[in-house]
Design an enzyme around this catalytic site. Structure first.
Site, PDB file in Angstrom:
ATOM      1  N   PRO A  96      29.817  21.337 -23.504  1.00  0.00           N
ATOM      2  CA  PRO A  96      29.464  22.380 -24.519  1.00  0.00           C
ATOM      3  C   PRO A  96      28.343  22.300 -24.548  1.00  0.00           C
ATOM      4  CG  PRO A  96      30.118  20.570 -26.060  1.00  0.00           C
ATOM      5  CD  PRO A  96      30.784  20.391 -24.548  1.00  0.00           C
ATOM      6  N   ASN A  97      27.153  23.571 -24.233  1.00  0.00           N
ATOM      7  CA  ASN A  97      25.728  23.595 -24.349  1.00  0.00           C
ATOM      8  C   ASN A  97      24.957  23.424 -23.090  1.00  0.00           C
ATOM      9  OD1 ASN A  97      25.574  24.871 -27.776  1.00  0.00           O
ATOM     10  ND2 ASN A  97      25.899  23.098 -27.978  1.00  0.00           N
ATOM     11  N   ARG A 103      17.307  24.868 -24.354  1.00  0.00           N
ATOM     12  CA  ARG A 103      17.975  24.379 -24.971  1.00  0.00           C
ATOM     13  C   ARG A 103      16.958  22.949 -25.175  1.00  0.00           C
ATOM     14  NH1 ARG A 103      23.045  19.828 -24.792  1.00  0.00           N
ATOM     15  NH2 ARG A 103      22.735  19.834 -26.471  1.00  0.00           N
ATOM     16  N   TYR A 148      15.566  17.704 -23.116  1.00  0.00           N
ATOM     17  CA  TYR A 148      16.798  17.952 -22.539  1.00  0.00           C
ATOM     18  C   TYR A 148      15.769  17.970 -20.301  1.00  0.00           C
ATOM     19  CZ  TYR A 148      20.298  17.178 -25.450  1.00  0.00           C
ATOM     20  OH  TYR A 148      21.269  16.982 -26.658  1.00  0.00           O
ATOM     21  N   ASN A 208      29.252  14.714 -18.327  1.00  0.00           N
ATOM     22  CA  ASN A 208      28.220  14.851 -19.262  1.00  0.00           C
ATOM     23  C   ASN A 208      29.386  15.954 -20.233  1.00  0.00           C
ATOM     24  OD1 ASN A 208      27.118  15.049 -21.013  1.00  0.00           O
ATOM     25  ND2 ASN A 208      25.425  15.609 -19.872  1.00  0.00           N
ATOM     26  N   ALA A 219      28.669  16.790 -26.632  1.00  0.00           N
ATOM     27  CA  ALA A 219      28.827  16.581 -28.195  1.00  0.00           C
ATOM     28  C   ALA A 219      30.112  15.466 -28.124  1.00  0.00           C
ATOM     29  CB  ALA A 219      28.603  17.641 -29.174  1.00  0.00           C
ATOM     30  N   ASP A 229      41.221  10.694 -23.440  1.00  0.00           N
ATOM     31  CA  ASP A 229      43.033  10.045 -23.111  1.00  0.00           C
ATOM     32  C   ASP A 229      43.058  10.916 -21.685  1.00  0.00           C
ATOM     33  OD1 ASP A 229      43.949   9.253 -25.477  1.00  0.00           O
ATOM     34  OD2 ASP A 229      44.796  10.395 -26.445  1.00  0.00           O
ATOM     35  N   GLU A 246      30.889   8.716 -16.464  1.00  0.00           N
ATOM     36  CA  GLU A 246      30.307   9.305 -17.572  1.00  0.00           C
ATOM     37  C   GLU A 246      28.950   9.243 -17.630  1.00  0.00           C
ATOM     38  OE1 GLU A 246      30.490   7.398 -20.897  1.00  0.00           O
ATOM     39  OE2 GLU A 246      29.557   8.670 -23.021  1.00  0.00           O
ATOM     40  N   HIS A 297      25.396  11.188 -19.165  1.00  0.00           N
ATOM     41  CA  HIS A 297      24.016  11.534 -19.963  1.00  0.00           C
ATOM     42  C   HIS A 297      22.561  11.996 -19.906  1.00  0.00           C
ATOM     43  CE1 HIS A 297      27.674  11.914 -22.932  1.00  0.00           C
ATOM     44  NE2 HIS A 297      28.070  10.023 -22.493  1.00  0.00           N
ATOM     45  N   ARG A 340      19.064   7.448 -29.806  1.00  0.00           N
ATOM     46  CA  ARG A 340      19.130   9.093 -30.220  1.00  0.00           C
ATOM     47  C   ARG A 340      19.710   8.247 -31.854  1.00  0.00           C
ATOM     48  NH1 ARG A 340      20.507  13.974 -26.945  1.00  0.00           N
ATOM     49  NH2 ARG A 340      19.733  14.789 -29.055  1.00  0.00           N
TER      50      ARG A 340
HETATM   51  C1  DQA Z   1      24.406  14.986 -24.104  1.00  0.00           C
HETATM   52  C2  DQA Z   1      24.117  13.684 -24.833  1.00  0.00           C
HETATM   53  C3  DQA Z   1      24.812  13.742 -26.122  1.00  0.00           C
HETATM   54  O1  DQA Z   1      24.842  12.953 -27.279  1.00  0.00           O
HETATM   55  C4  DQA Z   1      24.281  15.302 -26.745  1.00  0.00           C
HETATM   56  O2  DQA Z   1      25.356  15.888 -27.694  1.00  0.00           O
HETATM   57  C5  DQA Z   1      24.569  16.558 -25.854  1.00  0.00           C
HETATM   58  C6  DQA Z   1      23.513  16.181 -24.247  1.00  0.00           C
HETATM   59  C7  DQA Z   1      23.326  14.518 -23.233  1.00  0.00           C
HETATM   60  O3  DQA Z   1      23.473  14.842 -21.830  1.00  0.00           O
HETATM   61  O4  DQA Z   1      21.884  13.313 -23.308  1.00  0.00           O
HETATM   62  O5  DQA Z   1      24.904  17.888 -25.763  1.00  0.00           O
HETATM   63  O6  DQA Z   1      25.502  14.626 -23.874  1.00  0.00           O
END
Ligand code: DQA
Length: 147
Positions: free
Chosen positions: A9-10, A17, A22, A73, A76, A86, A97, A99, A106
């Site tokens: 998301p986002n 954003r 970011y 990624n 949230a 799962d 994973e 980010h 943070r």
């Molecule tokens: C994120 C870190 C997450 O905490 C956050 O909710 C994001 C972006 C990152 O890529 O730094 O949406 O996954």
């Protein structure tokens, strides 16, 4: 080797954003560079982004059937989703994973990743290069498996 890059998301809003956090690059821009990098490695890449938890679960399951690994990624949902954890465990394929930021540096609620224990490994805090490092690991793994 075929990989799926999944963004949660986002992350479709990258570029707009919170650019101080970011960066100013869009998700399309990041993906275009990853596609070039992957082509150099001889790796096929697919991309998926969704703001919906269930669609991300579906994408992980599909990758389990059709791909050799996932760069994820979960944004949230990293901090909340038992369902994604799962799914990552269920598919039996390596999941890295990633980010852009370093969640450990943070807010407290970002310190816990439900995915970290289900992932092969985690790469955080290097901006868009977090994805490139993850892709590079798949390349190294692929070439060392083929010798
Ligand atoms: C994120 C870190 C997450 O905490 C956050 O909710 C994001 C972006 C990152 O890529 O730094 O949406 O996954």
């Amino acid at each position: 080797m075929k990989l799926l890059i999944i963004n949660g998301p986002n992350l479709n809003l990258l570029g707009l954003r919170e650019p101080g956090l970011y960066g100013s690059e869009t998700l399309d821009g990041i993906n275009a560079r990853l596609a070039e990098q992957a082509a150099g490695y001889g790796i096929a890449l697919d991309f998926f982004q969704s703001n919906h938890e269930g669609e991300l679960v579906d994408a992980l399951q599909k990758a389990g059937r059709e791909c050799d690994g996932v760069i994820l990624n979960a944004a949230a949902y990293t901090h909340t989703s038992v369902a994604l954890r799962d799914a990552a465990l269920a598919i039996g394929k390596p999941v890295v994973e990633v980010h852009l930021t370093n969640p450990a540096a943070r807010e407290d609620f970002r310190h816990r990743s439900l995915l970290a224990g289900a992932a092969t490994g985690s790469i955080c805090g290097f901006g868009a290069q977090s994805y490139e490092l993850a892709l590079h690991w798949f390349h190294i793994r692929n070439t060392s498996m083929n010798v």
